[in-house]
Write an enzyme that holds these catalytic residues in place. Structure first.
Site, mmCIF file in Angstrom:
data_model
loop_
_atom_site.group_PDB
_atom_site.id
_atom_site.type_symbol
_atom_site.label_atom_id
_atom_site.label_comp_id
_atom_site.label_asym_id
_atom_site.label_seq_id
_atom_site.Cartn_x
_atom_site.Cartn_y
_atom_site.Cartn_z
ATOM 1 N N SER A 149 5.189 5.429 -2.737
ATOM 2 C CA SER A 149 5.585 5.211 -4.130
ATOM 3 C C SER A 149 4.771 6.118 -5.053
ATOM 4 O O SER A 149 4.867 7.343 -4.934
ATOM 5 C CB SER A 149 5.438 3.724 -4.462
ATOM 6 O OG SER A 149 6.144 3.421 -5.631
ATOM 7 N N ASP A 225 15.477 -1.164 -1.675
ATOM 8 C CA ASP A 225 14.271 -1.028 -2.500
ATOM 9 C C ASP A 225 14.641 -1.291 -3.960
ATOM 10 O O ASP A 225 15.525 -0.619 -4.521
ATOM 11 C CB ASP A 225 13.741 0.411 -2.322
ATOM 12 C CG ASP A 225 12.430 0.669 -3.010
ATOM 13 O OD1 ASP A 225 12.207 0.138 -4.106
ATOM 14 O OD2 ASP A 225 11.637 1.445 -2.442
ATOM 15 N N HIS A 258 10.683 -2.235 -0.821
ATOM 16 C CA HIS A 258 9.596 -1.339 -1.250
ATOM 17 C C HIS A 258 8.238 -1.773 -0.672
ATOM 18 O O HIS A 258 7.226 -1.160 -0.964
ATOM 19 C CB HIS A 258 9.527 -1.354 -2.779
ATOM 20 C CG HIS A 258 8.792 -0.194 -3.386
ATOM 21 N ND1 HIS A 258 9.240 1.104 -3.311
ATOM 22 C CD2 HIS A 258 7.626 -0.133 -4.097
ATOM 23 C CE1 HIS A 258 8.398 1.913 -3.950
ATOM 24 N NE2 HIS A 258 7.408 1.183 -4.429
HETATM 25 N N1 LIG Z 1 5.478 -5.454 -10.574
HETATM 26 C C1 LIG Z 1 4.903 -5.280 -9.302
HETATM 27 C C2 LIG Z 1 4.774 -3.802 -9.030
HETATM 28 C C3 LIG Z 1 3.673 -3.409 -8.108
HETATM 29 C C4 LIG Z 1 4.154 -2.875 -6.773
HETATM 30 O O1 LIG Z 1 5.228 -3.135 -6.302
HETATM 31 N N2 LIG Z 1 3.273 -2.084 -6.183
HETATM 32 C C5 LIG Z 1 3.593 -1.470 -4.925
HETATM 33 C C6 LIG Z 1 3.606 0.010 -5.116
HETATM 34 S S1 LIG Z 1 4.812 0.411 -6.371
HETATM 35 C C7 LIG Z 1 4.628 2.092 -6.674
HETATM 36 O O2 LIG Z 1 3.665 2.735 -6.707
HETATM 37 C C8 LIG Z 1 2.562 -1.894 -3.898
HETATM 38 O O3 LIG Z 1 2.307 -1.186 -2.954
HETATM 39 N N3 LIG Z 1 1.993 -3.093 -4.086
HETATM 40 C C9 LIG Z 1 0.900 -3.593 -3.276
HETATM 41 C C10 LIG Z 1 1.292 -4.314 -2.018
HETATM 42 O O4 LIG Z 1 0.375 -4.605 -1.217
HETATM 43 O O5 LIG Z 1 2.483 -4.585 -1.790
HETATM 44 C C11 LIG Z 1 3.617 -6.069 -9.255
HETATM 45 O O6 LIG Z 1 2.795 -6.003 -10.174
HETATM 46 O O7 LIG Z 1 3.413 -6.756 -8.244
#
Ligand SMILES: N[C@@H](CCC(=O)N[C@@H](CSC=O)C(=O)NCC(=O)O)C(=O)O
Length: 280
Positions: A149, A225, A258
């Site tokens: 991402s 996603d 995602h």
């Molecule tokens: N609104 C969500 C968004 C945060 C999220 O989905 N983060 C992803 C990467 S998104 C793009 O860079 C992520 O990897 N999160 C960490 C995980 O361990 O899944 C929110 O605040 O949760």
């Protein structure tokens, strides 16, 4: 002054070691942590390295604990290095949004206040941290980069800007065209200011038109996603790659979202892809 390393954690895993380190970053003006996986030695030669850049809200620990990459990295003899995603601390600027400030460094060098004092992740990852790990670990110069991402954007930008540094690059659900999507536009306006000309050097779709080295790139993207249509748009980079003669493979994975469940499902393919280009 040379930065010293403080060991925070160490765990045996798949015959190798998972470690977490802290150091004072002169570039970012704050203490930083990074994680590293050291595989069991396979020969006297120093092992090749794969860097993993994480996404919004992440630190060095998300990929370390959720991707399940160490088993295959141990088999292939690959070192994994997981940096943090931004400078950190009470003295570092922040924002209430999850997509700006700490945890959202976008792997660029900020020029605007209050960010410019600390947010220089490109310099940190292109020079300070590689030099620090080279001084403290026995590592090969053969290195590749991958990310997720926002970290997929970081991996692509690092690989394209530092031509010849990396043998290959890969990404899970990367932000490929940040100048044209809401996450990128918000971050770039804050970090770089309103002059959009300055944004161009941090956008993989635009950089790919200007660089010499055509390194191999693998991208995996889940078609379920939640960010695909508004923020990611990998088909745009695929189109530029085709036009510019880059060996880029974009794989659309049905039903995947995602999350790190998606990353864990395809991380073995990414490590084998990098091993093929690193172990030649
Ligand atoms: N609104 C969500 C968004 C945060 C999220 O989905 N983060 C992803 C990467 S998104 C793009 O860079 C992520 O990897 N999160 C960490 C995980 O361990 O899944 C929110 O605040 O949760």
């Amino acid at each position: 002054m040379a930065s010293t390393l403080e060991l925070l954690e160490e765990h045996r895993i798949f015959g190798g070691w998972q470690q977490r380190w802290r150091h004072q970053s002169a570039v970012l003006n704050c203490p930083m942590t990074f994680s590293i996986f050291l595989p069991p030695p396979q020969s006297d030669a120093p092992p090749p390295v794969v860097w993993f850049l994480a996404g919004l809200t992440c630190s060095d620990e998300n990929f370390t604990t959720k991707a399940g990459a160490q088993r295959v990295a141990a088999q292939l003899g690959l070192v994994l290095i997981m940096p943090d995603t931004s400078p950190r601390g009470d003295d570092v600027a922040n924002d209430s949004g999850y997509d700006l400030g700490q945890g959202a460094g976008f792997y660029l060098n900020a020029t605007q206040q209050p960010w410019a004092a600390n947010f220089r992740m490109f310099d940190y990852l292109s020079a300070e941290l590689p030099e620090l790990v080279a001084d403290n670990f026995k590592l090969s110069d053969r290195q590749s980069v991958m990310g997720h991402s926002m970290g997929g954007h970081g991996a692509l930008v690092l690989a394209l800007r530092l031509g010849g540094r990396f043998a290959s690059a890969s990404a899970f659900a990367p932000i490929v065209n940040p100048t044209e999507v809401p996450w990128g536009q918000k971050a770039f306006a804050a970090y770089l200011g309103e002059d959009r000309q300055t944004w161009r050097e941090w956008d993989s779709c635009l950089l790919m038109r200007d660089v010499e080295q055509r390194l191999p790139i693998l991208i995996d993207q889940g078609d379920s996603d939640q960010f695909l249509a508004d923020q990611l748009r990998p088909e745009r980079l695929e189109a530029v790659a085709r036009e510019q003669g880059f060996p880029l493979e974009l794989r659309i994975q049905p039903g995947y979202d995602h999350s790190y469940f998606f990353i864990a499902s395809f991380v073995e393919d990414h490590l084998r892809f990098h091993a093929k280009h690193l172990l030649v």
